[in-house]
Design a protein around this motif. Structure first.
Motif, PDB file in Angstrom:
ATOM      1  N   MET A 142       0.995  -1.253   0.062  1.00 44.44           N
ATOM      2  CA  MET A 142      -0.090   0.045  -0.026  1.00 44.44           C
ATOM      3  C   MET A 142       0.765   1.248  -0.027  1.00 44.44           C
ATOM      4  SD  MET A 142      -2.528   1.330   2.764  1.00 44.44           S
ATOM      5  CE  MET A 142      -3.961  -0.030   2.537  1.00 44.44           C
ATOM      6  N   THR A 143       0.743   2.089  -1.202  1.00 41.82           N
ATOM      7  CA  THR A 143       1.359   3.482  -0.860  1.00 41.82           C
ATOM      8  C   THR A 143       0.736   4.390  -0.027  1.00 41.82           C
ATOM      9  OG1 THR A 143      -0.072   4.225  -2.655  1.00 41.82           O
ATOM     10  CG2 THR A 143       2.022   3.137  -3.354  1.00 41.82           C
ATOM     11  N   ARG A 144       1.755   5.059   0.515  1.00 46.95           N
ATOM     12  CA  ARG A 144       1.393   6.292   1.489  1.00 46.95           C
ATOM     13  C   ARG A 144       2.045   7.465   1.474  1.00 46.95           C
ATOM     14  NH1 ARG A 144      -1.461   3.988   5.760  1.00 46.95           N
ATOM     15  NH2 ARG A 144      -1.346   1.615   6.061  1.00 46.95           N
ATOM     16  N   THR A 145       1.305   8.594   2.045  1.00 47.71           N
ATOM     17  CA  THR A 145       2.048   9.952   1.697  1.00 47.71           C
ATOM     18  C   THR A 145       3.183   9.664   2.745  1.00 47.71           C
ATOM     19  OG1 THR A 145       0.039  10.994   1.254  1.00 47.71           O
ATOM     20  CG2 THR A 145       1.587  12.396   2.278  1.00 47.71           C
ATOM     21  N   ILE A 146       4.361  10.440   2.456  1.00 44.66           N
ATOM     22  CA  ILE A 146       5.439  10.314   3.175  1.00 44.66           C
ATOM     23  C   ILE A 146       6.149  11.756   3.158  1.00 44.66           C
ATOM     24  CG2 ILE A 146       7.727   9.552   3.833  1.00 44.66           C
ATOM     25  CD1 ILE A 146       5.732   7.522   4.243  1.00 44.66           C
ATOM     26  N   VAL A 147       5.880  12.528   4.187  1.00 38.99           N
ATOM     27  CA  VAL A 147       6.161  13.919   4.375  1.00 38.99           C
ATOM     28  C   VAL A 147       7.403  13.886   5.263  1.00 38.99           C
ATOM     29  CG1 VAL A 147       5.794  16.297   5.322  1.00 38.99           C
ATOM     30  CG2 VAL A 147       4.139  14.725   4.018  1.00 38.99           C
ATOM     31  N   LEU A 148       8.625  14.681   4.898  1.00 36.94           N
ATOM     32  CA  LEU A 148       9.874  14.677   5.780  1.00 36.94           C
ATOM     33  C   LEU A 148      10.133  16.207   6.070  1.00 36.94           C
ATOM     34  CD1 LEU A 148      12.887  13.532   6.575  1.00 36.94           C
ATOM     35  CD2 LEU A 148      13.634  14.347   4.199  1.00 36.94           C
ATOM     36  N   ASP A 149      10.319  16.242   7.543  1.00 36.83           N
ATOM     37  CA  ASP A 149      10.263  17.480   8.133  1.00 36.83           C
ATOM     38  C   ASP A 149      11.973  18.035   7.790  1.00 36.83           C
ATOM     39  OD1 ASP A 149       7.732  17.463   8.900  1.00 36.83           O
ATOM     40  OD2 ASP A 149       8.497  17.433  11.177  1.00 36.83           O
ATOM     41  N   LEU A 150      12.084  19.129   7.474  1.00 36.26           N
ATOM     42  CA  LEU A 150      13.367  19.996   7.363  1.00 36.26           C
ATOM     43  C   LEU A 150      13.503  21.237   7.856  1.00 36.26           C
ATOM     44  CD1 LEU A 150      16.164  19.447   5.978  1.00 36.26           C
ATOM     45  CD2 LEU A 150      15.196  20.084   3.860  1.00 36.26           C
ATOM     46  N   ALA A 151      14.227  21.610   8.835  1.00 34.79           N
ATOM     47  CA  ALA A 151      14.574  22.911   9.074  1.00 34.79           C
ATOM     48  C   ALA A 151      16.031  23.413   8.486  1.00 34.79           C
ATOM     49  CB  ALA A 151      14.527  23.009  10.616  1.00 34.79           C
ATOM     50  N   VAL A 152      15.829  24.453   7.978  1.00 36.19           N
ATOM     51  CA  VAL A 152      16.987  25.005   7.348  1.00 36.19           C
ATOM     52  C   VAL A 152      17.605  26.335   7.921  1.00 36.19           C
ATOM     53  CG1 VAL A 152      18.157  25.694   5.233  1.00 36.19           C
ATOM     54  CG2 VAL A 152      16.372  23.829   5.171  1.00 36.19           C
ATOM     55  N   GLY A 153      18.707  26.197   8.546  1.00 34.61           N
ATOM     56  CA  GLY A 153      19.437  27.393   9.139  1.00 34.61           C
ATOM     57  C   GLY A 153      20.521  27.294  10.015  1.00 34.61           C
ATOM     58  N   SER A 154      20.500  27.482  11.190  1.00 32.90           N
ATOM     59  CA  SER A 154      21.745  27.267  11.916  1.00 32.90           C
ATOM     60  C   SER A 154      21.993  25.757  12.231  1.00 32.90           C
ATOM     61  CB  SER A 154      21.504  27.750  13.322  1.00 32.90           C
ATOM     62  OG  SER A 154      20.336  27.257  13.698  1.00 32.90           O
ATOM     63  N   SER A 155      21.001  24.846  12.420  1.00 31.30           N
ATOM     64  CA  SER A 155      21.303  23.389  12.605  1.00 31.30           C
ATOM     65  C   SER A 155      21.433  22.568  11.198  1.00 31.30           C
ATOM     66  CB  SER A 155      20.010  22.675  13.268  1.00 31.30           C
ATOM     67  OG  SER A 155      18.719  23.032  12.302  1.00 31.30           O
ATOM     68  N   ARG A 156      20.807  23.101  10.160  1.00 29.19           N
ATOM     69  CA  ARG A 156      21.156  22.491   8.693  1.00 29.19           C
ATOM     70  C   ARG A 156      21.367  23.437   7.744  1.00 29.19           C
ATOM     71  NH1 ARG A 156      20.568  17.051   9.239  1.00 29.19           N
ATOM     72  NH2 ARG A 156      19.152  16.394  10.846  1.00 29.19           N
ATOM     73  N   SER A 157      22.264  23.604   7.111  1.00 31.13           N
ATOM     74  CA  SER A 157      22.771  24.503   6.301  1.00 31.13           C
ATOM     75  C   SER A 157      22.065  24.387   4.831  1.00 31.13           C
ATOM     76  CB  SER A 157      24.331  24.562   6.031  1.00 31.13           C
ATOM     77  OG  SER A 157      24.607  23.437   5.025  1.00 31.13           O
ATOM     78  N   ALA A 158      21.971  25.261   4.028  1.00 31.05           N
ATOM     79  CA  ALA A 158      21.434  25.180   2.797  1.00 31.05           C
ATOM     80  C   ALA A 158      22.013  23.872   1.884  1.00 31.05           C
ATOM     81  CB  ALA A 158      21.585  26.613   1.942  1.00 31.05           C
ATOM     82  N   ALA A 159      23.252  23.998   2.022  1.00 31.99           N
ATOM     83  CA  ALA A 159      24.188  22.848   1.219  1.00 31.99           C
ATOM     84  C   ALA A 159      23.538  21.603   1.846  1.00 31.99           C
ATOM     85  CB  ALA A 159      25.608  22.923   1.359  1.00 31.99           C
ATOM     86  N   ASP A 160      23.523  21.500   3.153  1.00 30.21           N
ATOM     87  CA  ASP A 160      22.928  20.123   3.715  1.00 30.21           C
ATOM     88  C   ASP A 160      21.310  20.120   3.159  1.00 30.21           C
ATOM     89  OD1 ASP A 160      24.992  19.613   5.129  1.00 30.21           O
ATOM     90  OD2 ASP A 160      24.320  20.552   6.930  1.00 30.21           O
ATOM     91  N   ALA A 161      20.652  20.791   3.233  1.00 27.02           N
ATOM     92  CA  ALA A 161      19.395  20.907   2.720  1.00 27.02           C
ATOM     93  C   ALA A 161      19.076  20.298   1.340  1.00 27.02           C
ATOM     94  CB  ALA A 161      18.794  22.162   2.752  1.00 27.02           C
ATOM     95  N   PRO A 211      13.853  33.535  13.806  1.00 27.84           N
ATOM     96  CA  PRO A 211      14.600  34.029  12.767  1.00 27.84           C
ATOM     97  C   PRO A 211      16.128  33.829  12.922  1.00 27.84           C
ATOM     98  CG  PRO A 211      12.890  35.525  13.342  1.00 27.84           C
ATOM     99  CD  PRO A 211      12.847  34.552  14.541  1.00 27.84           C
ATOM    100  N   ASP A 212      16.548  33.634  14.087  1.00 27.40           N
ATOM    101  CA  ASP A 212      18.033  33.600  14.404  1.00 27.40           C
ATOM    102  C   ASP A 212      18.246  31.968  14.084  1.00 27.40           C
ATOM    103  OD1 ASP A 212      18.465  36.333  14.892  1.00 27.40           O
ATOM    104  OD2 ASP A 212      18.308  35.716  16.996  1.00 27.40           O
ATOM    105  N   ASP A 213      17.311  31.034  13.876  1.00 26.15           N
ATOM    106  CA  ASP A 213      17.761  29.811  13.576  1.00 26.15           C
ATOM    107  C   ASP A 213      17.268  29.249  12.531  1.00 26.15           C
ATOM    108  OD1 ASP A 213      18.875  29.444  16.362  1.00 26.15           O
ATOM    109  OD2 ASP A 213      16.683  29.259  17.206  1.00 26.15           O
ATOM    110  N   VAL A 214      16.271  29.697  12.030  1.00 22.75           N
ATOM    111  CA  VAL A 214      15.757  29.032  10.465  1.00 22.75           C
ATOM    112  C   VAL A 214      15.373  30.091   9.517  1.00 22.75           C
ATOM    113  CG1 VAL A 214      13.532  27.902   9.743  1.00 22.75           C
ATOM    114  CG2 VAL A 214      14.358  27.379  12.076  1.00 22.75           C
ATOM    115  N   LEU A 215      15.651  30.244   8.306  1.00 30.24           N
ATOM    116  CA  LEU A 215      15.557  30.730   7.082  1.00 30.24           C
ATOM    117  C   LEU A 215      14.118  30.732   6.840  1.00 30.24           C
ATOM    118  CD1 LEU A 215      18.695  29.784   5.013  1.00 30.24           C
ATOM    119  CD2 LEU A 215      18.631  31.539   6.744  1.00 30.24           C
TER     120      LEU A 215
END
Length: 310
Positions: free
Chosen positions: A1-20, A42-46
């Motif tokens: 059975m296929t399902r919707t799979i959503v992945l959370d991603l926070a881009v900023g201080s913890s994960r860079s744009a290159a990581d994203a 705003p200091d942590d997430v773009l």
């Protein structure tokens, strides 16, 4: 059975744009249905709409859900930004509207200064968004060079909304998107009224702690509001394990959990370092059988929104 799979991603201080970019590439390759870009300090997430535009330019076939709170976001401005992104991505964008406070623009003309309940503000804001997104239907855009007529003005209608929290006239200055309007996502962690969620949202994310009560609460809300279960995608939010050594067992356990609570899919919350996350996505996501589609609405198995084709 296929399902919707959503992945959370926070881009900023913890994960860079290159990581994203690297994570988004693996998400695409493994078949993740959509990436949800998380909002925060705003200091942590773009800014999520800016990040989505950047990533969508690199991965045009992927789907995106951008987080934004009511706080500091005037409804007209947010509606315009998200719809522009949805049109630019060919109908592959949604908005996870988070309950919060007001904004400087709306506060200048707020109708009822005694109104403070966040769940009530969310419901009104959600209604304003959908009204604005449908205020300029695609059918109104003519672009007839011979006659010089840009649009059929009789089809473009102001929403003339005046509620307890907002006054918004509208309409928007651009047409609806290929999927009718952006997908509107509610997050049950915001302590929203379940009837408001069912009435306003296209999808709702339910935490693990809320899962046991969600089915009953949703069933009651569907009966009150008069919508069908098939009108809304219900996603269970779950943290990923920190390693990739038990991907097959984890996939089975997550699928069983989703089936037990009648979820249409899963929202995966990353844990662990960057390399382990990439390895886990490669090992786990294909085993979950993620769904896809030409638009985000189609990928979530949702019907065309009422009013979108008018």
């Amino acid at each position: 059975m296929t399902r919707t799979i959503v992945l959370d991603l926070a881009v900023g201080s913890s994960r860079s744009a290159a990581d994203a970019i690297e994570i988004a590439a693996v998400a695409r390759d493994t078949g993740v249905t959509a990436v949800r870009l998380l909002d925060g300090d705003p200091d942590d997430v773009l800014d999520t709409t800016v990040v989505a535009a950047h990533l969508a330019g690199r991965f045009p076939e992927s789907h995106w859900i951008v987080d934004a709170p009511t706080t500091h976001n005037a409804p007209y401005n947010l509606a315009r930004r998200v719809l522009s992104l949805d049109r630019a991505t060919g109908g592959r964008t949604g908005l996870a509207l988070r309950a919060g406070d007001g904004d400087e623009v709306s506060e200048a003309t707020v109708p009822d200064r005694t109104a403070t309940a966040r769940h009530r503000r969310w419901a009104e804001y959600a209604g304003v968004l959908t009204g604005l997104w449908e205020s300029f239907p695609a059918a109104a855009l003519l672009g007839d060079q011979a006659t010089g007529v840009f649009a059929e003005s009789t089809l473009i209608k102001p929403i003339d909304h005046e509620g307890r929290f907002y006054r918004v006239a509208g309409p928007l200055d651009g047409p609806s998107s290929p999927q009718g309007r952006p997908v509107l996502v509610a997050d049950a962690r915001d302590d929203l009224d379940w009837a408001d969620v069912v009435a306003k949202a296209d999808a709702v994310v339910v935490s693990r702690a809320q899962a046991p009560e969600a089915a009953a609460r949703l069933a009651e809300a569907f009966e009150r509001v008069g919508r069908r279960r098939a009108d809304i995608a219900v996603l269970g939010r779950v943290e990923l394990p920190a390693d990739d050594t038990t991907a097959e067992r984890t996939a089975t356990r997550l699928a069983d959990w989703a089936e037990r609570y009648d979820f249409d899919g899963l929202e995966l919350v990353p844990t662990g370092d960057h390399d382990r996350l990439l390895a886990l996505l490669r090992a786990l996501v294909p085993r979950l059988g993620p769904s896809g589609g030409a638009t985000l609405r189609a990928a979530l198995g949702l019907p065309e929104p009422i009013g979108a084709g008018s």
